[in-house]
Scaffold this motif. Structure first.
Motif, PDB file in Angstrom:
ATOM      1  N   HIS A 156      43.864  30.591  42.886  1.00 52.27           N
ATOM      2  CA  HIS A 156      44.383  31.211  41.663  1.00 52.27           C
ATOM      3  C   HIS A 156      43.198  31.697  40.825  1.00 52.27           C
ATOM      4  CE1 HIS A 156      48.614  29.712  42.023  1.00 52.27           C
ATOM      5  NE2 HIS A 156      48.000  28.831  42.792  1.00 52.27           N
ATOM      6  N   THR A 157      43.242  32.963  40.414  1.00 52.07           N
ATOM      7  CA  THR A 157      42.178  33.525  39.583  1.00 52.07           C
ATOM      8  C   THR A 157      42.698  33.783  38.177  1.00 52.07           C
ATOM      9  OG1 THR A 157      42.726  35.776  40.304  1.00 52.07           O
ATOM     10  CG2 THR A 157      41.037  34.583  41.560  1.00 52.07           C
ATOM     11  N   HIS A 158      41.842  33.532  37.202  1.00 50.65           N
ATOM     12  CA  HIS A 158      42.174  33.746  35.792  1.00 50.65           C
ATOM     13  C   HIS A 158      41.051  34.613  35.211  1.00 50.65           C
ATOM     14  CE1 HIS A 158      45.023  30.332  36.272  1.00 50.65           C
ATOM     15  NE2 HIS A 158      44.058  29.853  37.036  1.00 50.65           N
ATOM     16  N   LEU A 159      41.293  35.940  35.174  1.00 48.83           N
ATOM     17  CA  LEU A 159      40.251  36.898  34.827  1.00 48.83           C
ATOM     18  C   LEU A 159      40.632  37.730  33.620  1.00 48.83           C
ATOM     19  CD1 LEU A 159      39.683  38.329  38.448  1.00 48.83           C
ATOM     20  CD2 LEU A 159      38.607  36.318  37.435  1.00 48.83           C
ATOM     21  N   PRO A 160      39.622  38.220  32.880  1.00 50.73           N
ATOM     22  CA  PRO A 160      39.908  39.221  31.838  1.00 50.73           C
ATOM     23  C   PRO A 160      40.494  40.477  32.487  1.00 50.73           C
ATOM     24  CG  PRO A 160      37.680  38.328  31.607  1.00 50.73           C
ATOM     25  CD  PRO A 160      38.202  37.847  32.921  1.00 50.73           C
ATOM     26  N   SER A 161      41.295  41.210  31.742  1.00 50.45           N
ATOM     27  CA  SER A 161      41.958  42.388  32.316  1.00 50.45           C
ATOM     28  C   SER A 161      40.960  43.405  32.858  1.00 50.45           C
ATOM     29  CB  SER A 161      42.852  43.041  31.262  1.00 50.45           C
ATOM     30  OG  SER A 161      42.094  43.432  30.123  1.00 50.45           O
ATOM     31  N   SER A 162      39.770  43.470  32.246  1.00 50.54           N
ATOM     32  CA  SER A 162      38.774  44.446  32.708  1.00 50.54           C
ATOM     33  C   SER A 162      38.165  44.077  34.053  1.00 50.54           C
ATOM     34  CB  SER A 162      37.655  44.590  31.666  1.00 50.54           C
ATOM     35  OG  SER A 162      37.016  43.345  31.446  1.00 50.54           O
ATOM     36  N   LEU A 163      38.401  42.846  34.519  1.00 50.22           N
ATOM     37  CA  LEU A 163      37.828  42.397  35.793  1.00 50.22           C
ATOM     38  C   LEU A 163      38.881  42.161  36.870  1.00 50.22           C
ATOM     39  CD1 LEU A 163      35.152  39.800  34.569  1.00 50.22           C
ATOM     40  CD2 LEU A 163      34.814  42.205  35.174  1.00 50.22           C
ATOM     41  N   LEU A 164      40.115  42.530  36.600  1.00 45.45           N
ATOM     42  CA  LEU A 164      41.177  42.298  37.585  1.00 45.45           C
ATOM     43  C   LEU A 164      40.901  43.003  38.913  1.00 45.45           C
ATOM     44  CD1 LEU A 164      44.418  42.499  35.389  1.00 45.45           C
ATOM     45  CD2 LEU A 164      43.348  40.467  36.395  1.00 45.45           C
ATOM     46  N   PHE A 165      40.180  44.114  38.863  1.00 45.52           N
ATOM     47  CA  PHE A 165      39.880  44.854  40.096  1.00 45.52           C
ATOM     48  C   PHE A 165      38.959  44.052  41.020  1.00 45.52           C
ATOM     49  CE2 PHE A 165      36.243  45.740  37.510  1.00 45.52           C
ATOM     50  CZ  PHE A 165      35.189  45.924  38.391  1.00 45.52           C
ATOM     51  N   MET A 166      38.325  42.986  40.504  1.00 43.86           N
ATOM     52  CA  MET A 166      37.430  42.166  41.314  1.00 43.86           C
ATOM     53  C   MET A 166      38.134  40.938  41.904  1.00 43.86           C
ATOM     54  SD  MET A 166      33.797  42.163  39.230  1.00 43.86           S
ATOM     55  CE  MET A 166      33.014  41.306  40.608  1.00 43.86           C
ATOM     56  N   GLU A 167      39.420  40.831  41.682  1.00 40.78           N
ATOM     57  CA  GLU A 167      40.153  39.639  42.121  1.00 40.78           C
ATOM     58  C   GLU A 167      40.032  39.418  43.627  1.00 40.78           C
ATOM     59  OE1 GLU A 167      44.611  37.629  41.735  1.00 40.78           O
ATOM     60  OE2 GLU A 167      44.266  39.707  41.090  1.00 40.78           O
ATOM     61  N   ASP A 168      40.205  40.462  44.410  1.00 44.78           N
ATOM     62  CA  ASP A 168      40.161  40.317  45.872  1.00 44.78           C
ATOM     63  C   ASP A 168      38.779  39.853  46.348  1.00 44.78           C
ATOM     64  OD1 ASP A 168      42.787  41.008  46.146  1.00 44.78           O
ATOM     65  OD2 ASP A 168      42.384  43.113  46.632  1.00 44.78           O
ATOM     66  N   SER A 169      37.731  40.414  45.771  1.00 50.14           N
ATOM     67  CA  SER A 169      36.377  40.026  46.199  1.00 50.14           C
ATOM     68  C   SER A 169      36.080  38.577  45.819  1.00 50.14           C
ATOM     69  CB  SER A 169      35.332  40.960  45.576  1.00 50.14           C
ATOM     70  OG  SER A 169      35.358  40.877  44.157  1.00 50.14           O
TER      71      SER A 169
END
Length: 292
Positions: A35-48
């Protein structure tokens, strides 16, 4: 050596003028659950980021938290011109209607709600992405180090309990001949009591009764399988990688064998040994739930 599924890692870095905190926590789980909890500006990095976790961890629930301080590349402050115009027009109408005096100043406007809007930009520098991935790796390294330390303690505890189960199994094996002899003596005493004399001619009958009891209480197969399970458990503890589910399966098989031994034992001391083994196996089951 087996690893634990419980761990924590934290890495703080300064990137592009922004303070970034990466935290990784893991607890026991049947499979790998990220489970990832990221700022919206970093959501594109979720897969990596998920990929990095999967490279480091094979089993457990893993939560990745990434937080960033305000400022730096990821925020822009903009004026909501529509809101500002409506505020100023409303204030001028108020002055005109009630014949008020005074100027409308920037200080007054800046204090109005929703005039200034903070927005996160989608333009994340490539250097920031690389540095963030490096921070995630550092946090995961701390996590895995902690899981290995916990795993060493779990392995040590499980090994001591396996030794205890082996001890009680040995005690049962040593006790079994005495149980047969005691049963034989009880049968002889009962026959002599009813016949009021020593009936040596009933020796075959006594042996037949003892043989029947021995057959009903024969746990040779269970003993053989238990020794095999104990060896398999010890070997699995020393294997690299995810071994928790294998250990859990072997424990279930050991529970089954011990329960069968208990059902076949009609001796108080044998039952005590069986209960001692069950107690150790229950404690092992709790520990194995946290093995990767």
């Amino acid at each position: 050596m087996a690893d634990s599924m419980t761990g924590y890692g934290r890495e703080i870095s300064e990137q592009e003028g922004t303070r970034v905190v990466v935290e990784v926590r893991s607890v026991n789980h049947r499979f790998l659950d990220v489970h990832t909890h990221l700022p919206s500006s970093l959501l594109f990095m979720e897969d990596s980021i998920r990929k990095l976790v999967k490279e480091a961890v094979q089993r457990g629930r893993v939560d990745v938290y990434i937080t960033m301080d305000s400022g730096g590349f990821h925020t822009n402050v903009e004026v909501d011109w529509s809101a500002a115009e409506q505020y100023i027009k409303a204030m001028e109408d108020l002055k005109s209607r009630f014949h008020l005096t005074g100027d409308i100043t920037i200080d007054m406007v800046s204090k109005l709600e929703n005039v200034f809007v903070t927005k996160e930009t989608e333009d994340v520098p490539g250097s920031f992405q690389e540095e963030l991935q490096a921070s995630v790796k550092q946090a995961l390294n701390q996590l895995t180090d902690m899981r290995k330390r916990e795993g060493r303690q779990l392995t040590k505890d499980l090994h001591s309990r396996i030794m205890a189960v082996g001890h009680w199994l040995k005690m049962m094996d040593q006790r079994r001949p005495d149980v047969i002899n005691e049963y034989k003596a009880r049968i002889r005493a009962r026959i002599e009591e009813y016949a009021a004399q020593t009936l040596t001619q009933d020796e075959p009958r006594i042996l037949q009764e003892v043989a029947l009891m021995a057959e009903k209480g024969d746990v040779t197969e269970e003993f053989t399988r238990m020794h095999s399970h104990l060896q398999q458990f010890e070997e699995a503890l020393t294997q690299p990688g995810s071994v928790g589910r294998r250990l859990d399966f072997i424990l279930q098989e050991m529970h089954r064998e011990v329960n069968t031994m208990g059902s076949k034992s009609n001796d108080a001391l044998l039952m005590e040994y069986v209960l001692n083994m069950k107690s150790e196996l229950e404690k092992m089951k709790e520990q194995v739930q946290n093995v990767e």
